[in-house]
Design a protein around this motif. Structure first.
Motif: not given
Lengths: 375, 194
Positions: A327-331
């Motif tokens: 759940g840490q994926a940035s744009a």
């Protein structure tokens, strides 16, 4: 500016190298202290006016100046500090008390204590007047640099223009082992007095050494002024092990928060070096040191993606998908995942990743291009 | 003889030799067709041609003030730019495999950074465009040289079906020169569009 053009026309690039050698061997007179002072001031003026200077973060510069004073209260009034934006991991000091710190070095000093070690080490060279001993060479070569620019490429970096001049200045202060030991001793003494853990110096040098070893070329470009050696790392480790426990270690949280403001920009500069092996070593070390994985892993994935090799693309996908699962994926990570999937021929996955990117970044400046890619 | 005087002589000798060995520039004459990459360009102003294929280099007022670089078919491993700004030991940014249109603005930013420009940034939205009948991306960049002179650049870049790079890059001093010659650059881009 037209050096390449001219040398191509001459079809004899070695002639430039020969010229450099001849001119380096040309005796130069009038190495009076006045001339040397003038030369140091000229170089300091170049530091002051350099578009690479990082003046916009006043707080960072103020903090670094405070750090200088913490490490050497007696001399700090006479020292000037210039921060240059360059991915090179280097620092140098002119004999007139002007110190240059490159952002590539600050990227590598996660802990304030590591940065303090570098600064104290530089002050050590200044305090012991090591740089003056090299100054005659610098003076002679400084004249040369104005005219033939940087054909010698003394730093081994691809940099051009004034940054190369600064790099060469740094490289010219290639101190002897005894001088390095002396500056290390000075730094250790100041670190202890200021309440910084001594292991920081050893850890920094060990990290730089690991990067050096990962490089495919033998040219030492990192911290060229003070090449890290196994002997130095061992000496510093020994000193740290035998040092008395620090009762109240100095708080380095301020440096961490100031560095965090620039972390992404400095990492992008590092990617711009296009030096895959040592950049990967660095990014892995920074993650172990506590820099955020959500910032570091997309850069690692980017380095891997650029090779275009199937195994690297697979590893890049793995890194990015792990961020998604956590759940840490940035744009940025989603965009990159789209590019990786496209390069691997997985159009459906690419479209989905690009869609998520645009969801997270609805005002993305490259929206039109992304939508075009999704078609 | 002073160091400066002997170097002055050296520079003079290089320039003389350069012209003697056929490096004298040719010209794009205003309002007359000029053939580049199979297209006839009609520019409203004159340009000096400093270099030809694989990378055409044109300038009006000298390379430090304005330049147009035009290339096509640059394959994997080829340098993106000419390297004319650089006394390099390591090479500049190169065309690599698995490039996509999305990579091209960053590739040019890297390439200009490797040439020694400072603070290179893509600004404004990259736009879909056309180059020799192919999909292309059009984007602008800002940067400074080591002396602090500000530059702007405009590029239209594309990849063919074998991943080879084609582009036109216009680079000029931001003050006065960039805007002055933009219409002339558009005439090149229009001719090279299809």
């Amino acid at each position: 500016m037209n050096g390449r053009f001219l040398s191509r026309c001459l079809a004899a690039p070695p002639a430039l190298g020969l010229l450099v050698l001849i001119l380096l061997a040309t005796p130069v007179h009038a190495d009076s202290s006045g001339a040397l002072t003038a030369e140091a001031e000229r170089l300091e003026q170049r530091l002051r006016d350099s578009p690479r200077r990082l003046p916009e973060d006043h707080e960072l510069v103020v903090h670094l100046r405070e750090l200088v004073c913490v490490l050497d209260e007696k001399r700090c009034g006479g020292l000037r500090l210039y921060v240059l934006r360059s991915p090179q991991a280097n620092a140098f000091m002119l004999p007139n008390g002007a110190m240059a710190l490159f952002t590539g070095l600050m990227l590598r000093t996660v802990e304030e204590a590591e940065l303090a070690f570098v600064i104290a080490h530089e002050i050590g060279h200044y305090a012991e007047r090591h740089s003056e001993e090299r100054w005659t060479t610098l003076h002679r070569t400084g004249n040369l640099l104005n005219l033939v620019a940087f054909a010698a490429g003394a730093t081994g970096e691809y940099q051009a223009g004034a940054i190369a001049e600064f790099g060469i200045v740094a490289a010219l202060f290639a101190y002897s082992r005894d001088q390095e030991r002396e500056a290390d001793r000075f730094a250790v003494e100041r670190m202890t007095a200021a309440g910084y853990p001594l292991r920081a110096g050893a850890e920094l040098f060990a990290g730089l050494l690991a990067e050096e070893r990962a490089r495919p070329t033998a040219i030492p470009t990192l911290f060229a002024t003070h090449p890290p050696t196994r002997e130095r790392v061992r000496t510093l480790e020994r000193l740290a092990a035998s040092a008395p426990e620090i009762a109240v270690p100095r708080d380095g949280s301020r440096w961490r928060s100031l560095r965090a403001r620039h972390l992404e920009a400095w990492l992008d500069d590092e990617l711009g070096r296009r030096s895959r092996a040592d950049s990967l070593v660095l990014l892995e070390r920074l993650e172990r040191s506590g820099d955020p994985p959500e910032i570091l892993r997309p850069r690692r994935a980017e380095i891997l993606r650029r090779s275009g090799k199937p195994e690297d693309l697979a590893e890049a996908a793995r890194l990015l998908e792990a961020l998604v699962e956590e759940g840490q994926a940035s744009a940025r990570a989603w965009r990159l995942l789209g590019q990786v999937a496209k390069a691997r021929g997985d159009q459906a996955k690419a479209r989905e990743a690009f869609r998520r990117y645009l969801e997270l970044e609805p005002e993305a400046p490259d929206r039109a291009l992304i939508e075009w890619e999704m078609q | 003889m002073s160091l400066h005087r002997s170097l002055g002589g050296f520079v003079f000798a290089i320039v003389a030799l350069a012209f003697a060995t056929g490096c004298a520039p040719s010209y794009v004459v205003a309002d007359r067709p000029f053939r580049v990459l199979g297209a006839d360009v009609v520019s409203p102003v004159d340009w000096s041609v400093l270099s030809r294929a694989p990378i055409w280099i044109l300038s009006r007022d000298g390379p430090s003030l304005n330049l147009i670089l035009i290339a096509d078919g640059l394959g994997k491993g080829r340098e993106v730019l000419s390297g004319m700004w650089r006394f390099e030991r390591q090479g500049g940014a190169t065309v690599r495999s698995a490039l996509g249109l999305l990579d091209l603005p960053e590739l040019f930013a890297d390439a200009l950074g490797a040439e020694g420009f400072v603070g290179v940034e893509v600004f404004g939205p990259p736009q879909p465009s056309r180059w020799k009948g192919r999909r292309a991306v059009r984007f602008e960049l800002r940067m400074a040289d080591e002396e602090g002179l500000r530059y702007r650049a405009l590029a239209v870049a594309s990849l063919d079906d074998r991943g080879r790079l084609g582009y036109l890059l216009y680079l000029a001093a931001e003050e006065f020169f960039y805007d002055r010659d933009l219409p002339a650059v558009e005439s090149f881009l229009a001719a090279l569009r299809d």
